[in-house]
Write a protein that holds these residues in place. Sequence first.
Motif, PDB file in Angstrom:
ATOM      1  N   GLU A  43       0.813  -1.210   0.000  1.00 29.70           N
ATOM      2  CA  GLU A  43       0.000   0.000   0.000  1.00 29.70           C
ATOM      3  C   GLU A  43       0.852   1.267   0.000  1.00 29.70           C
ATOM      4  N   ASN A  44       2.119   1.109   0.316  1.00 29.43           N
ATOM      5  CA  ASN A  44       3.008   2.258   0.484  1.00 29.43           C
ATOM      6  C   ASN A  44       3.510   2.802  -0.853  1.00 29.43           C
ATOM      7  N   VAL A  45       3.738   4.114  -0.925  1.00 28.56           N
ATOM      8  CA  VAL A  45       4.232   4.721  -2.173  1.00 28.56           C
ATOM      9  C   VAL A  45       5.506   5.534  -1.990  1.00 28.56           C
ATOM     10  N   ASN A  46       6.007   5.677  -0.742  1.00 27.39           N
ATOM     11  CA  ASN A  46       7.174   6.540  -0.563  1.00 27.39           C
ATOM     12  C   ASN A  46       8.449   5.817  -0.129  1.00 27.39           C
ATOM     13  N   CYS A  47       8.374   4.521   0.123  1.00 28.62           N
ATOM     14  CA  CYS A  47       9.580   3.789   0.520  1.00 28.62           C
ATOM     15  C   CYS A  47      10.505   3.618  -0.684  1.00 28.62           C
ATOM     16  N   GLN A  48      11.741   4.110  -0.555  1.00 31.11           N
ATOM     17  CA  GLN A  48      12.737   3.977  -1.618  1.00 31.11           C
ATOM     18  C   GLN A  48      13.798   2.924  -1.301  1.00 31.11           C
ATOM     19  N   ALA A  49      14.052   2.729  -0.013  1.00 31.62           N
ATOM     20  CA  ALA A  49      15.088   1.779   0.409  1.00 31.62           C
ATOM     21  C   ALA A  49      14.537   0.888   1.512  1.00 31.62           C
ATOM     22  N   LEU A  50      14.737  -0.412   1.375  1.00 29.34           N
ATOM     23  CA  LEU A  50      14.232  -1.376   2.343  1.00 29.34           C
ATOM     24  C   LEU A  50      15.375  -2.234   2.870  1.00 29.34           C
ATOM     25  N   TYR A  51      15.490  -2.269   4.191  1.00 23.41           N
ATOM     26  CA  TYR A  51      16.478  -3.118   4.860  1.00 23.41           C
ATOM     27  C   TYR A  51      15.716  -4.240   5.569  1.00 23.41           C
ATOM     28  N   MET A  52      15.835  -5.435   5.032  1.00 20.50           N
ATOM     29  CA  MET A  52      15.104  -6.595   5.563  1.00 20.50           C
ATOM     30  C   MET A  52      16.074  -7.736   5.818  1.00 20.50           C
ATOM     31  N   GLN A  53      17.148  -7.436   6.539  1.00 20.47           N
ATOM     32  CA  GLN A  53      18.191  -8.419   6.780  1.00 20.47           C
ATOM     33  C   GLN A  53      18.090  -9.034   8.175  1.00 20.47           C
TER      34      GLN A  53
END
Length: 201
Positions: free
Chosen positions: A68-78
């Motif tokens: 649903e999000n439109v502004n996340c440019q970088a995701l850290y899922m480590q």
Amino acid sequence: IGLDETEDLKRRSYRKAGKGKLDSFSLQNLLHIIKTNDERAQVLKLHHFLSPDSNVEIIDEVLEALKENVNCQALYMQNFERGVLDRQIDSLVEVLKRGNIWCLNLGENGKVTMKRWWKFSQELKSTNITHLYISEHYIDQKLKTSLRDVIRENRKKHDRHKSIQNLCTIEKCTNMWWNPINSKELQAALSERKAAKEMEK
């Protein structure tokens, strides 16, 4: 107690434990940040909100919110050994294909199979990911080369990873195989801006 009853008890205990974490303030706060496109979601580091032992139910909730999000440019899922399996990579790909995220750190997620990582390397072609990190402890050099080839090609798709107008976000995008702040074009733009300021003095 029979074997089937024991397994059923384990499943119910697991669901109960998972629900407790799903109700936690940290998770609910994180989901609110994502769903409302809060500025804190622009560079989203999940380990700032979730513990390393977060389970798949928690990660699933986060990935659903990101759809649903439109502004996340970088995701850290480590570093979510319990929470990121092959199925979560499936959901992540759906998020990435929306095109908003271009910087991704998947770090140490050792339960994802090599077969799934290879599939991911092909799916990246349909995303805007230009900067990436996956621990070399879990992928081999051949796969790493394939992933890097794809993200290099993806850099032709957009300029958010090198635009001086996006500098505030770029400066926060670290711990990649190649950090975007090192872009030659961006460094040239920064030098020009610095020179222009000097001329104004």
